[in-house]
Motif scaffolding. Structure first.
Motif, PDB file in Angstrom:
ATOM      1  N   ALA A   5      -2.168   7.914 -14.272  1.00  0.00           N
ATOM      2  CA  ALA A   5      -0.729   8.181 -14.290  1.00  0.00           C
ATOM      3  C   ALA A   5      -0.407   9.617 -13.924  1.00  0.00           C
ATOM      4  O   ALA A   5       0.711   9.925 -13.532  1.00  0.00           O
ATOM      5  N   ASP A   6      -1.379  10.515 -14.083  1.00  0.00           N
ATOM      6  CA  ASP A   6      -1.180  11.921 -13.737  1.00  0.00           C
ATOM      7  C   ASP A   6      -1.880  12.166 -12.402  1.00  0.00           C
ATOM      8  O   ASP A   6      -2.217  11.227 -11.689  1.00  0.00           O
ATOM      9  N   ASP A   7      -2.126  13.410 -12.054  1.00  0.00           N
ATOM     10  CA  ASP A   7      -2.789  13.750 -10.799  1.00  0.00           C
ATOM     11  C   ASP A   7      -4.246  13.270 -10.851  1.00  0.00           C
ATOM     12  O   ASP A   7      -5.042  13.747 -11.657  1.00  0.00           O
ATOM     13  N   ILE A   8      -4.591  12.348  -9.980  1.00  0.00           N
ATOM     14  CA  ILE A   8      -5.941  11.793  -9.959  1.00  0.00           C
ATOM     15  C   ILE A   8      -6.975  12.844  -9.549  1.00  0.00           C
ATOM     16  O   ILE A   8      -8.182  12.644  -9.737  1.00  0.00           O
ATOM     17  N   SER A  12       3.074   9.589  -8.202  1.00  0.00           N
ATOM     18  CA  SER A  12       4.256   8.751  -7.980  1.00  0.00           C
ATOM     19  C   SER A  12       4.243   7.511  -8.875  1.00  0.00           C
ATOM     20  O   SER A  12       5.163   6.690  -8.808  1.00  0.00           O
ATOM     21  N   GLY A  13       3.193   7.372  -9.702  1.00  0.00           N
ATOM     22  CA  GLY A  13       3.099   6.226 -10.594  1.00  0.00           C
ATOM     23  C   GLY A  13       2.609   4.962  -9.921  1.00  0.00           C
ATOM     24  O   GLY A  13       2.780   3.858 -10.450  1.00  0.00           O
ATOM     25  N   TYR A  14       1.936   5.119  -8.770  1.00  0.00           N
ATOM     26  CA  TYR A  14       1.517   3.938  -8.006  1.00  0.00           C
ATOM     27  C   TYR A  14       0.291   3.251  -8.614  1.00  0.00           C
ATOM     28  O   TYR A  14       0.200   2.033  -8.617  1.00  0.00           O
ATOM     29  N   ALA A  64       0.841  -1.204   0.000  1.00  0.00           N
ATOM     30  CA  ALA A  64       0.000   0.000   0.000  1.00  0.00           C
ATOM     31  C   ALA A  64       0.871   1.248   0.000  1.00  0.00           C
ATOM     32  O   ALA A  64       1.955   1.278   0.597  1.00  0.00           O
ATOM     33  N   PHE A  65       0.384   2.288  -0.661  1.00  0.00           N
ATOM     34  CA  PHE A  65       1.067   3.580  -0.679  1.00  0.00           C
ATOM     35  C   PHE A  65       0.723   4.325   0.610  1.00  0.00           C
ATOM     36  O   PHE A  65      -0.442   4.357   1.016  1.00  0.00           O
ATOM     37  N   ARG A  66       1.713   4.950   1.238  1.00  0.00           N
ATOM     38  CA  ARG A  66       1.503   5.581   2.547  1.00  0.00           C
ATOM     39  C   ARG A  66       1.954   7.031   2.532  1.00  0.00           C
ATOM     40  O   ARG A  66       3.009   7.372   2.006  1.00  0.00           O
ATOM     41  N   THR A  67       1.111   7.887   3.115  1.00  0.00           N
ATOM     42  CA  THR A  67       1.489   9.272   3.367  1.00  0.00           C
ATOM     43  C   THR A  67       1.229   9.568   4.843  1.00  0.00           C
ATOM     44  O   THR A  67       0.531   8.820   5.535  1.00  0.00           O
ATOM     45  N   CYS A 127      -3.801  11.963  -0.425  1.00  0.00           N
ATOM     46  CA  CYS A 127      -2.997  10.736  -0.505  1.00  0.00           C
ATOM     47  C   CYS A 127      -3.089  10.140  -1.906  1.00  0.00           C
ATOM     48  O   CYS A 127      -2.082   9.706  -2.484  1.00  0.00           O
ATOM     49  N   ALA A 128      -4.296  10.139  -2.479  1.00  0.00           N
ATOM     50  CA  ALA A 128      -4.489   9.596  -3.824  1.00  0.00           C
ATOM     51  C   ALA A 128      -3.731  10.416  -4.865  1.00  0.00           C
ATOM     52  O   ALA A 128      -3.145   9.855  -5.803  1.00  0.00           O
ATOM     53  N   SER A 129      -3.715  11.733  -4.710  1.00  0.00           N
ATOM     54  CA  SER A 129      -2.982  12.579  -5.653  1.00  0.00           C
ATOM     55  C   SER A 129      -1.480  12.288  -5.603  1.00  0.00           C
ATOM     56  O   SER A 129      -0.811  12.207  -6.641  1.00  0.00           O
TER      57      SER A 129
END
Length: 271
Positions: A203-206, A196-198, A159-162, A189-191
């Motif tokens: 692929a760009d800013d969600i 970051s390409g996660y 998982a991606f973490r901020t 967090c999603a942005s």
């Protein structure tokens, strides 16, 4: 007792302060915008003002991508209506609906479940008798959006973490982080994850993509000046489904699932 569904009330266009970096109304801005509807509903006798301390425990939202735009006319109005979805012993649910007045197209429908809380113990307590009596006048006959407990959402190892730090300005009158801020924590967090390409596809800013649906469970409170770990990951089958989990140290604070549009929003030309 005679049922008395609220009449539609008119809400002006959202103020620019609710817009995001693209000049659009993001999901957290939508939730803050709808708070104006609560005040208008109370003017019509909607009994939520009888509840002094109510905590959000679950919310589902269905949005039109038309809300996620940056070119609302200055005289844009919305038609808003609230109704009671259900009433229990300590908790109740409300519907919120938002319409385009020119076409009466429904742009949003949400169901929010709240629990009445003792401010000293922070534990559920029985709803006031007067609230139960008056709420029956505003009972909706529509089927609810919340039909079952949200499935458990556990961050995978990848998982991606901020990390986000809560502020005093995030607090509400219940002296904890306001529910709408969590939508912003998830969106931020999603942005970061998308840039970051996660994620696949995004692929760009969600943030350029409208949020079409949300399902959020609020588990515990968050105080100010605290670091929250925000995790996100993508559904393995449907790229549009993005999951979130927020922790305060080892305590899980929130679980969420957002459904993003597959296409980015149209951006109006600036003059």
């Amino acid at each position: 007792m005679e049922r008395k569904l609220l009449q539609y009330v008119s809400l002006p266009r959202p103020v620019m302060a609710l817009s995001d970096r693209f000049g659009r109304l993001p999901i957290q801005g939508v939730k803050k915008f709808l708070m104006d509807g609560y005040h208008e509903a109370n003017k019509q006798g909607f009994p939520t003002e009888l509840i002094k301390h109510a905590f959000f425990i679950r919310e589902k939202v269905v949005c039109s991508p038309k809300l996620h735009r940056n070119d609302f006319p200055m005289d844009q109005k919305f038609m808003f209506r609230m109704s009671i979805a259900s009433v229990g012993t300590t908790s109740y649910s409300v519907f919120q609906e938002l319409y385009d007045p020119s076409t009466m197209e429904r742009l949003l429908r949400s169901e929010t479940k709240l629990v009445n809380v003792d401010p000293e113990t922070r534990r559920p307590t029985n709803l006031p008798k007067l609230f139960v009596e008056q709420s029956s006048k505003f009972k909706s006959g529509d089927c609810g959006l919340i039909t079952e407990i949200q499935k458990d959402i556990v961050p995978p190892n990848n998982a991606f973490r901020t990390i986000t730090r809560t502020r005093y300005s995030d607090m509400d009158t219940n002296l904890h982080v306001n529910f709408a801020e969590y939508y912003g924590f998830c969106a931020d967090c999603a942005s970061e994850a998308s840039q970051s390409g996660y994620y696949r596809h995004y692929a760009d800013d969600i943030g350029r993509f409208p949020v079409l649906q949300t399902d959020v469970t609020f588990i515990r409170e968050s105080p100010s000046c605290s670091n929250l770990d925000v995790y996100t990951w993508q559904d393995t089958g449907n790229v549009q489904i993005i999951y979130f989990a927020i922790y305060l140290k080892s305590d899980r604070i929130l679980l969420a699932q957002f459904l993003y549009d597959y296409k980015a929003s149209f951006i109006a030309s600036k003059i």
